[in-house]
Design an enzyme around this catalytic site. Sequence first.
Site, PDB file in Angstrom:
ATOM      1  CG  ASN A   9      22.071  43.378  24.619  1.00  0.00           C
ATOM      2  OD1 ASN A   9      22.841  42.888  25.448  1.00  0.00           O
ATOM      3  ND2 ASN A   9      21.130  42.674  24.015  1.00  0.00           N
ATOM      4  CD1 TRP A  10      27.795  46.792  25.113  1.00  0.00           C
ATOM      5  CD2 TRP A  10      29.498  46.359  26.505  1.00  0.00           C
ATOM      6  NE1 TRP A  10      28.441  47.977  25.366  1.00  0.00           N
ATOM      7  CE2 TRP A  10      29.491  47.740  26.219  1.00  0.00           C
ATOM      8  CE3 TRP A  10      30.474  45.857  27.364  1.00  0.00           C
ATOM      9  CZ2 TRP A  10      30.424  48.617  26.755  1.00  0.00           C
ATOM     10  CZ3 TRP A  10      31.406  46.732  27.898  1.00  0.00           C
ATOM     11  CH2 TRP A  10      31.392  48.104  27.598  1.00  0.00           C
ATOM     12  CE  LYS A  11      22.551  41.195  21.125  1.00  0.00           C
ATOM     13  NZ  LYS A  11      21.830  40.645  19.999  1.00  0.00           N
ATOM     14  CG  HIS A  94      17.626  40.158  24.155  1.00  0.00           C
ATOM     15  ND1 HIS A  94      17.899  39.171  23.226  1.00  0.00           N
ATOM     16  CD2 HIS A  94      17.986  41.334  23.587  1.00  0.00           C
ATOM     17  CE1 HIS A  94      18.412  39.740  22.149  1.00  0.00           C
ATOM     18  NE2 HIS A  94      18.480  41.049  22.332  1.00  0.00           N
ATOM     19  CD  GLU A  96      20.557  37.547  21.323  1.00  0.00           C
ATOM     20  OE1 GLU A  96      21.246  37.884  22.307  1.00  0.00           O
ATOM     21  OE2 GLU A  96      20.615  38.123  20.226  1.00  0.00           O
ATOM     22  CD  GLU A 166      16.130  44.289  20.994  1.00  0.00           C
ATOM     23  OE1 GLU A 166      17.054  45.071  20.749  1.00  0.00           O
ATOM     24  OE2 GLU A 166      16.298  43.175  21.512  1.00  0.00           O
ATOM     25  N   GLY A 172      20.770  41.261  14.833  1.00  0.00           N
ATOM     26  CA  GLY A 172      22.046  40.711  14.384  1.00  0.00           C
ATOM     27  C   GLY A 172      22.067  40.281  12.932  1.00  0.00           C
ATOM     28  CB  SER A 211      20.118  45.446  12.189  1.00  0.00           C
ATOM     29  OG  SER A 211      20.391  44.054  12.263  1.00  0.00           O
ATOM     30  N   GLY A 232      22.901  46.364  19.668  1.00  0.00           N
ATOM     31  CA  GLY A 232      23.795  45.247  19.933  1.00  0.00           C
ATOM     32  C   GLY A 232      25.157  45.502  19.308  1.00  0.00           C
ATOM     33  N   GLY A 233      25.382  44.916  18.136  1.00  0.00           N
ATOM     34  CA  GLY A 233      26.696  44.956  17.476  1.00  0.00           C
ATOM     35  C   GLY A 233      27.335  46.340  17.433  1.00  0.00           C
TER      36      GLY A 233
HETATM   37  P1  PGA Z   1      21.782  44.100  17.070  1.00  0.00           P
HETATM   38  O1  PGA Z   1      21.196  43.571  18.479  1.00  0.00           O
HETATM   39  O2  PGA Z   1      21.837  45.599  17.167  1.00  0.00           O
HETATM   40  O3  PGA Z   1      23.149  43.481  16.970  1.00  0.00           O
HETATM   41  O4  PGA Z   1      20.846  43.646  16.015  1.00  0.00           O
HETATM   42  C1  PGA Z   1      20.174  44.260  19.137  1.00  0.00           C
HETATM   43  C2  PGA Z   1      19.753  43.496  20.357  1.00  0.00           C
HETATM   44  O5  PGA Z   1      19.709  42.249  20.309  1.00  0.00           O
HETATM   45  O6  PGA Z   1      19.445  44.089  21.400  1.00  0.00           O
END
Ligand code: PGA
Length: 247
Positions: A9-11, A94, A96, A166, A172, A211, A232-233
């Site tokens: 997930n590159w956001k 998600h 967010e 999640e 994050g 994470s 994500g990251g």
């Molecule tokens: P993260 O994000 O790996 O940076 O914690 C995961 C996500 O929000 O899908």
Amino acid sequence: MRRPMIAGNWKMNKTPAETVALLTELKKIQIRNKAEVVVCPMTVSLFAAGPILKGSDIRLGAQNVHFEDKGAFTGEANVASLKELGVQYVILGHSERRQYFGETDETVNKKTLKCLEKGLKPIVCVGESLAEKQKGITNEVVCLQTKAALCGVSRMQLEDVVIAYEPIWAIGTGMTATAQDANATIGAIRRAIREVYGDMAEKIRILYGGSMNDKNASELMSQPEIDGGLIGGASLIPEKFEKVINY
Ligand code: PGA
């Protein structure tokens, strides 16, 4: 059995040009296990990503879609456009999007149904907040979110659905759920699906996200209920994403 999935997930990262550069690196990764690998760039970068990924083992996903076919929905993108760009998966709900963009269980459900009707596979995100975790209601929260998202999904359609558990407090932050806790919560989600769909629940893939990275992927992936990761990251850094893919 269920094929593992590792999805990035590159956001809101990577312009179209940066997307081309990153995908050029990611395409060099040798996928040494059976994992299905998906990357989900920003909507505006999907156009650049499609041609690069053609013929590769990496599938393309989006981060959101609207639940109507077309019309007066300024700023939104529809399923038909995503499909034209080569998109096969869409992250829905998600945290967010729930937190900042008014996504609700109801809109997630509408989007899930639209995607399945039109041939896109949803990756539906569910997860509890820190306050909910501390109150001890994690299972209730995630099972309700899951059942709400799947409302009206047929047994046939269920196979195309992916769920991503999640925990919001883990996204994050560098804090992951322990592998045992993540496994237990995902087991609870699968039981909730079984209440509605019976044995079909064994076919649905449920990922962990929050994470997850090159250091903890193998421990998380060794759990029987965890069918993959939504990353994500660490999905933006080729060396790290490679290690997650080949957990
Ligand atoms: P993260 O994000 O790996 O940076 O914690 C995961 C996500 O929000 O899908």
